[in-house]
Design an enzyme around this catalytic site. Structure first.
Site, PDB file in Angstrom:
ATOM      1  N   ASN A  10       0.849  -1.195   0.000  1.00  0.00           N
ATOM      2  CA  ASN A  10       0.000   0.000   0.000  1.00  0.00           C
ATOM      3  C   ASN A  10       0.883   1.244   0.000  1.00  0.00           C
ATOM      4  O   ASN A  10       1.501   1.563   1.010  1.00  0.00           O
ATOM      5  CB  ASN A  10      -0.910  -0.016   1.235  1.00  0.00           C
ATOM      6  CG  ASN A  10      -1.840   1.191   1.266  1.00  0.00           C
ATOM      7  OD1 ASN A  10      -1.969   1.929   0.294  1.00  0.00           O
ATOM      8  ND2 ASN A  10      -2.493   1.390   2.402  1.00  0.00           N
ATOM      9  N   LYS A  15      -0.112   4.203  -0.245  1.00  0.00           N
ATOM     10  CA  LYS A  15      -0.833   5.318   0.384  1.00  0.00           C
ATOM     11  C   LYS A  15      -0.713   6.574  -0.489  1.00  0.00           C
ATOM     12  O   LYS A  15      -0.866   6.485  -1.702  1.00  0.00           O
ATOM     13  CB  LYS A  15      -0.337   5.535   1.814  1.00  0.00           C
ATOM     14  CG  LYS A  15      -0.435   4.253   2.649  1.00  0.00           C
ATOM     15  CD  LYS A  15      -0.219   4.488   4.127  1.00  0.00           C
ATOM     16  CE  LYS A  15      -0.369   3.170   4.878  1.00  0.00           C
ATOM     17  NZ  LYS A  15      -0.271   3.367   6.334  1.00  0.00           N
ATOM     18  N   HIS A  55      -9.600   0.537   4.770  1.00  0.00           N
ATOM     19  CA  HIS A  55      -8.371   0.853   5.495  1.00  0.00           C
ATOM     20  C   HIS A  55      -8.685   1.839   6.616  1.00  0.00           C
ATOM     21  O   HIS A  55      -9.564   2.686   6.498  1.00  0.00           O
ATOM     22  CB  HIS A  55      -7.336   1.450   4.542  1.00  0.00           C
ATOM     23  CG  HIS A  55      -5.959   1.509   5.131  1.00  0.00           C
ATOM     24  ND1 HIS A  55      -5.569   2.513   5.996  1.00  0.00           N
ATOM     25  CD2 HIS A  55      -4.887   0.687   5.001  1.00  0.00           C
ATOM     26  CE1 HIS A  55      -4.318   2.304   6.365  1.00  0.00           C
ATOM     27  NE2 HIS A  55      -3.880   1.207   5.778  1.00  0.00           N
ATOM     28  N   GLU A 115      -7.376   4.380   7.555  1.00  0.00           N
ATOM     29  CA  GLU A 115      -7.283   5.784   7.160  1.00  0.00           C
ATOM     30  C   GLU A 115      -8.528   6.238   6.405  1.00  0.00           C
ATOM     31  O   GLU A 115      -8.712   7.427   6.174  1.00  0.00           O
ATOM     32  CB  GLU A 115      -6.000   5.993   6.349  1.00  0.00           C
ATOM     33  CG  GLU A 115      -4.761   5.893   7.246  1.00  0.00           C
ATOM     34  CD  GLU A 115      -3.487   5.543   6.503  1.00  0.00           C
ATOM     35  OE1 GLU A 115      -3.468   5.595   5.256  1.00  0.00           O
ATOM     36  OE2 GLU A 115      -2.499   5.194   7.184  1.00  0.00           O
ATOM     37  N   GLU A 127      -5.503  -5.139  10.440  1.00  0.00           N
ATOM     38  CA  GLU A 127      -4.502  -4.107  10.700  1.00  0.00           C
ATOM     39  C   GLU A 127      -4.772  -3.442  12.048  1.00  0.00           C
ATOM     40  O   GLU A 127      -5.676  -2.618  12.154  1.00  0.00           O
ATOM     41  CB  GLU A 127      -4.547  -3.040   9.602  1.00  0.00           C
ATOM     42  CG  GLU A 127      -4.208  -3.548   8.227  1.00  0.00           C
ATOM     43  CD  GLU A 127      -3.865  -2.400   7.291  1.00  0.00           C
ATOM     44  OE1 GLU A 127      -2.732  -2.367   6.795  1.00  0.00           O
ATOM     45  OE2 GLU A 127      -4.725  -1.531   7.077  1.00  0.00           O
ATOM     46  N   GLY A 156       2.247   2.293  10.596  1.00  0.00           N
ATOM     47  CA  GLY A 156       3.150   3.421  10.402  1.00  0.00           C
ATOM     48  C   GLY A 156       3.871   3.886  11.646  1.00  0.00           C
ATOM     49  O   GLY A 156       4.587   4.881  11.627  1.00  0.00           O
ATOM     50  N   SER A 163       3.131  -2.153  10.162  1.00  0.00           N
ATOM     51  CA  SER A 163       4.588  -2.131  10.273  1.00  0.00           C
ATOM     52  C   SER A 163       5.212  -3.492   9.972  1.00  0.00           C
ATOM     53  O   SER A 163       6.214  -3.887  10.587  1.00  0.00           O
ATOM     54  CB  SER A 163       5.020  -1.626  11.658  1.00  0.00           C
ATOM     55  OG  SER A 163       4.581  -0.299  11.866  1.00  0.00           O
TER      56      SER A 163
END
Length: 279
Positions: free
Chosen positions: A28, A30, A112, A114, A192, A198, A238
């Site tokens: 990904n 992003k 996701h 986000e 996730e 991150g 991560s």
């Protein structure tokens, strides 16, 4: 399996069930990179992945999908990071499955964290109903395959696995009917833990295995044992070349959704380490 601690091991029958699940790694990107001049190197990194024993997909930023989608080798699938829910028309700023199908794409990432409010912006987050019921149903009906991302924030993880599973169930429940209709070949689940995305903080193999196993148990009850045994559950948060072997050795971890490391040459190593762990 080597590298997986005793607390990370499931039953022998559960381990045997992994034999039928093909490993899968996604990258990904992003909202990266800033310069289009960097795209060829990123494409090269993905194309270096050995896809003989592993499915591989990559999620470029929306602006870059149209530039690079034809540049990936066979076996590396270009997957948009999001989609709308209703096709072409007056939906400014959106991407639709009809366009993806026309471009030869087969996979799309939805849900996701986000997209679920992690931007920290004062805008409504995408709900599990919108993601797992409406968007996933629309994509599947159009012939696309879906990577459905789920996961919990740190405040929930600190309460223990029961609280974690309440969030995961809430994320998954609106999509159960689609899972029954379309089956495990069309759907991948990406677990996730939001607190590890991150941040450089990775769930321990024991935490990842426990959560993946509990997700599989829930799906066995909510969908079917056949679906639960066959569906692939990726770990995201991560994931990198340093932890891929140990995480990959856990029987219910079928692969990774990789963020920052997918922008580096090490994405190839992550695929190799996963395949070796599953051998």
């Amino acid at each position: 399996q080597p590298g997986c601690t005793s607390s990370c091991r499931a039953t022998e029958s559960r381990e045997n069930a992994t034999m039928g699940r093909r490993p899968i790694v996604g990258g990904n990107w992003k909202c990266n990179p800033a310069e289009t001049a960097k795209l060829p190197e990123l494409v090269k990194n993905m194309n270096a992945c050995n896809t003989d024993g592993c499915d591989v997909y990559v999620c470029p930023s929306p602006l870059h999908v149209g530039i690079v989608y034809k540049d990936f080798k066979e076996g590396v699938h270009c997957a948009p990071q999001n989609c709308n829910f209703k096709g072409t028309g007056a939906y400014t700023g959106e991407m639709c499955a009809d366009q993806m199908v026309d471009m030869g794409m087969k996979w799309c990432l939805i849900g996701h964290s986000e997209r679920r409010g992690e931007f920290g912006l004062p805008t409504p987050a995408e709900s599990s109903e919108l993601i797992a019921k409406t968007k996933m149903g629309y994509l599947l009906e159009k012939g696309m395959n879906v990577i459905l991302a789920i996961g919990e924030p740190l405040s929930i993880r600190e309460k223990g696995i029961k609280a974690v599973m309440e969030v995961c169930k809430e994320n998954l429940a609106p999509g159960i009917a689609h899972m029954k209709e379309y089956g495990a070949e069309r759907i991948v689940i990406a677990y996730e833990p939001v607190w590890s995305i991150g941040t450089g903080v990775t769930a321990s193999p024991a935490q990842a295995q426990e959560t993946h196993e509990e997700i599989r148990k829930y799906l066995a009850e909510a969908v079917s044992k056949e679906f639960a045994d066959a569906v692939r559950i990726q770990y995201g948060g991560s994931a990198n070349a340093k932890n891929a072997a140990e995480l990959g050795a856990c029987p219910d971890v079928d692969g990774f959704l990789v963020g920052g490391a997918s922008l580096k040459p090490e994405i190839k190593d992550i695929v190799d380490l996963l395949v070796a762990a599953k051998a």
